[in-house]
Design an enzyme around this catalytic site. Sequence first.
Site, PDB file in Angstrom:
ATOM      1  N   LYS A 119       0.839  -1.194   0.000  1.00 18.68           N
ATOM      2  CA  LYS A 119       0.000   0.000   0.000  1.00 18.68           C
ATOM      3  C   LYS A 119       0.877   1.249   0.000  1.00 18.68           C
ATOM      4  CE  LYS A 119      -1.793  -1.649   3.718  1.00 18.68           C
ATOM      5  NZ  LYS A 119      -2.579  -1.939   4.936  1.00 18.68           N
ATOM      6  N   THR A 174      -9.203   8.695   8.943  1.00 17.51           N
ATOM      7  CA  THR A 174      -8.397   7.627   8.336  1.00 17.51           C
ATOM      8  C   THR A 174      -8.076   6.505   9.316  1.00 17.51           C
ATOM      9  OG1 THR A 174      -6.390   8.884   8.865  1.00 17.51           O
ATOM     10  CG2 THR A 174      -7.322   9.180   6.661  1.00 17.51           C
ATOM     11  N   GLY A 209      -8.214   3.130  10.987  1.00 20.07           N
ATOM     12  CA  GLY A 209      -8.696   1.800  10.608  1.00 20.07           C
ATOM     13  C   GLY A 209      -8.764   1.536   9.122  1.00 20.07           C
ATOM     14  N   THR A 210      -8.122   2.383   8.307  1.00 20.76           N
ATOM     15  CA  THR A 210      -8.189   2.168   6.856  1.00 20.76           C
ATOM     16  C   THR A 210      -7.519   0.855   6.445  1.00 20.76           C
ATOM     17  OG1 THR A 210      -6.246   3.588   6.636  1.00 20.76           O
ATOM     18  CG2 THR A 210      -8.386   4.588   6.212  1.00 20.76           C
ATOM     19  N   GLY A 211      -6.385   0.528   7.060  1.00 17.36           N
ATOM     20  CA  GLY A 211      -5.696  -0.713   6.714  1.00 17.36           C
ATOM     21  C   GLY A 211      -6.507  -1.939   7.081  1.00 17.36           C
ATOM     22  N   CYS A 212      -7.108  -1.908   8.274  1.00 21.71           N
ATOM     23  CA  CYS A 212      -7.969  -3.011   8.714  1.00 21.71           C
ATOM     24  C   CYS A 212      -9.140  -3.183   7.760  1.00 21.71           C
ATOM     25  CB  CYS A 212      -8.511  -2.741  10.117  1.00 21.71           C
ATOM     26  SG  CYS A 212      -7.287  -2.337  11.369  1.00 21.71           S
TER      27      CYS A 212
END
Length: 266
Positions: A173, A204, A206-209
């Site tokens: 990412k 933003t 928790g975007t990766g989760c």
Amino acid sequence: MKHLLSIAGTDPSGGAGAQADLKTFCAHGCYGMNVITAVVAQNTQGVIDYMDITPDLIAEQLEAVFEDIAVDAVKIGMVSVPETIRVIGEKLKQYKPPIIVVDPVMVATSGHRLLAPESEQVLKTVLVPLADVLTPNIPEAEVLAGKKIYDFSDMEAACRAIAAMGAKAVLVKGGHRVSDATDILFDGNGFHYFKGQHIESMSTHGTGCSLSSAIASNLANGMELETAVGKAKAFVFEGIKHAEPIGKGHGPIHHFYEMYKKAGLL
């Protein structure tokens, strides 16, 4: 309805970790389940403290789910203790879920390493080879690949290096570290670029989760990998775009923006 299992730590403020995973699963029409690896005291402003769940209790949680309910896909998030990583690996080998997406939570946004060196090594040798898709951000990809990333060429090299550890597909990412919000997917054969638009937003958390959970949901729902990743990236983008200001720091994305739009609430 597909049944998806999140293996992750908690977020009492509801924006990341196990809570974000459940919201994402539900937003994609899936039935969501949780195995908790750590109880985390955090909010939109940061992590205050956490307590790891014992490996034995994690094993029992996994057995409780797999022995009762069919699991169509697993998403793995926060795993901080070597023995926890090992027991998760053992149970996944035993029950063999058809799809495993691993979000290697290793490096904080600040650059702080979240895992001890021994945990990093066990994650590399135990979970990476089980991953159908691995979704590191650039700092995490640097740790996994053992090399710095400055441009797209470096991102591709990191993808190949991590895939060589056993992951079937790797999504590095980009965020805004590499000129724009472009992510690069290596599917074992070639590369796919997912260009993104950078949004100036405080929402933003928790975007990766949410991205990794959306990928797992899309794969379980029958999408091909490239489509699953593209739609997951769009889901997170729209979630940021439609987010409500929550908390005093970096708030969560809006996981249910499509439902709210249909109901005339957006």
